[in-house]
Write an enzyme that holds these catalytic residues in place. Structure first.
Site, PDB file in Angstrom:
ATOM      1  N   ASP A 136       0.819  -1.209   0.000  1.00  0.00           N
ATOM      2  CA  ASP A 136       0.000   0.000   0.000  1.00  0.00           C
ATOM      3  C   ASP A 136       0.861   1.270   0.000  1.00  0.00           C
ATOM      4  OD1 ASP A 136      -2.295   1.573   0.211  1.00  0.00           O
ATOM      5  OD2 ASP A 136      -2.294   1.512   2.386  1.00  0.00           O
ATOM      6  N   CYS A 191     -20.895 -12.105  -4.425  1.00  0.00           N
ATOM      7  CA  CYS A 191     -21.756 -11.212  -3.640  1.00  0.00           C
ATOM      8  C   CYS A 191     -23.231 -11.448  -3.962  1.00  0.00           C
ATOM      9  CB  CYS A 191     -21.426  -9.742  -3.919  1.00  0.00           C
ATOM     10  SG  CYS A 191     -19.866  -9.211  -3.214  1.00  0.00           S
ATOM     11  N   CYS A 194     -26.753  -9.493  -2.720  1.00  0.00           N
ATOM     12  CA  CYS A 194     -26.571  -8.843  -1.409  1.00  0.00           C
ATOM     13  C   CYS A 194     -26.142  -7.377  -1.568  1.00  0.00           C
ATOM     14  CB  CYS A 194     -25.509  -9.592  -0.606  1.00  0.00           C
ATOM     15  SG  CYS A 194     -25.113  -8.827   0.977  1.00  0.00           S
ATOM     16  N   CYS A 217     -16.260   8.893   2.139  1.00  0.00           N
ATOM     17  CA  CYS A 217     -16.023   7.776   3.052  1.00  0.00           C
ATOM     18  C   CYS A 217     -15.579   8.282   4.431  1.00  0.00           C
ATOM     19  CB  CYS A 217     -14.945   6.878   2.444  1.00  0.00           C
ATOM     20  SG  CYS A 217     -14.529   5.442   3.420  1.00  0.00           S
ATOM     21  N   ASP A 245     -15.153   0.564   9.739  1.00  0.00           N
ATOM     22  CA  ASP A 245     -15.292  -0.839   9.335  1.00  0.00           C
ATOM     23  C   ASP A 245     -16.733  -1.214   9.000  1.00  0.00           C
ATOM     24  OD1 ASP A 245     -12.610  -1.543   9.654  1.00  0.00           O
ATOM     25  OD2 ASP A 245     -12.847  -2.053  11.766  1.00  0.00           O
TER      26      ASP A 245
END
EC number: 1.17.99.6
Length: 313
Positions: A136, A191, A194, A217, A245
């Site tokens: 990262d 996924c 969902c 965010c 989270d």
């Protein structure tokens, strides 16, 4: 370099070493231009979804092509390292919260050391390999490479999801000049219909499946944003003061998360007993001691105080 073993044997050696170093999963892909990602990335940047994270607009070509990042690159080794904690800092929803990845020592230090060992062991076993390690920390499209190497698929919250362990993990890469047999990309999206992550995001940051407006965010507001947090998101942070989270906590795939085995990721003992009052009255001395080598140092004490006062009832 001359081939000492077959490409399949190299893959086997790499995966064995990855396991020995504590990585949960290792996937291999052929280095090259990420053709499908180019228009997606361009569109994401044009929408200004990166907000003040100007660095995401830099090195566009290198971000899409690791051969421009590492000379002679032939292979991208993608790695998964678990950080899911044995227990949360607090079970009380009224307490201040920080993202689970930041409970212990900053992952950049922990994983970078492992990657150095990794390259060294490969050099000992295979011969001299040219390459670089990334956590990262450079223009590498980690999730895309991980998906290409079969480690998971991109969830609706844009995170990589793995069927065995969900999404509470770090991604890291070795980009090397050795040709290795690649794995099969993950083609299926598990996924289904969902939408739990989209429905749960209090700031509506997930604008469509797989696309996050980073500038909306909670993690962006509490870590990256240097200005005051906009008043229109007041009351929407659900007590998150560093990272968030929410979209991971509601994801059904994270029922498979198991506690990590990395002592460096365990929280400072004092942090486990932090009360709301401790957070609100945190001094520079306590901040330095408790978060000495933590990612929480990123916004500095000043930024953390701003976040706490923003969510304070």
């Amino acid at each position: 370099m001359s081939l000492l073993y077959s490409k399949d044997k190299y893959a086997q050696i790499i995966k064995t070493q990855a396991k020995n170093l504590g990585f949960d999963f290792c996937g291999i892909s052929k280095a090259g231009f990420l053709e499908e990602e180019a228009p997606r990335l361009e569109n994401w940047l044009n929408q200004n979804y990166h907000g003040q994270m100007g660095y995401l607009a830099n090195n566009f070509d290198k971000r899409l092509d690791p051969t421009k990042l590492v000379e002679g690159a032939k292979t991208v080794v993608s790695l998964i390292y678990n950080y899911y904690p044995a227990k949360k800092l607090s079970e009380d929803p009224q307490d201040y919260k920080i993202a689970k990845y930041a409970y212990g020592k900053d992952y950049h230090f922990v994983i970078k050391d492992k990657l150095r060992d990794f390259l060294q062991k490969l050099n000992e076993e295979i011969g001299e390999i040219g390459g670089r390690a990334f956590v990262d920390s450079a223009p590498v499209m980690e999730r895309q490479w991980a998906q290409k190497s079969g480690l998971g698929w991109t969830g609706k919250n844009s995170l990589l999801l793995n069927r065995q362990m969900g999404s509470f993990f770090f991604l890291a890469e070795l980009i090397i000049d050795l040709e290795v047999s690649p794995d099969t990309p993950m083609a299926k999206d598990y996924c289904g219909t969902c939408t739990k992550c989209i429905d749960a995001c209090p700031t509506d940051a997930i604008v469509k499946p797989g696309v996050v407006d980073g500038s909306k965010c909670i993690s962006y507001f509490t870590i990256e944003l240097k200005d005051q947090i906009p008043t229109e998101v007041k009351g929407k942070f659900e007590n998150w003061v560093f990272g968030c989270d929410i979209c991971q906590d509601v994801c059904p795939w994270n029922r498979f998360s198991k506690p990590h085995q990395e002592p460096e990721f365990n929280p400072h003992p004092e942090l486990m007993s932090f009360s709301k009052k401790d957070w609100e009255e945190i001094t520079q001395e306590t901040f330095n001691k408790v978060f000495q080598k933590s990612a929480v140092k990123r916004p500095k004490l000043e930024g953390l105080r701003r976040n706490i006062s923003f969510v304070k009832k």
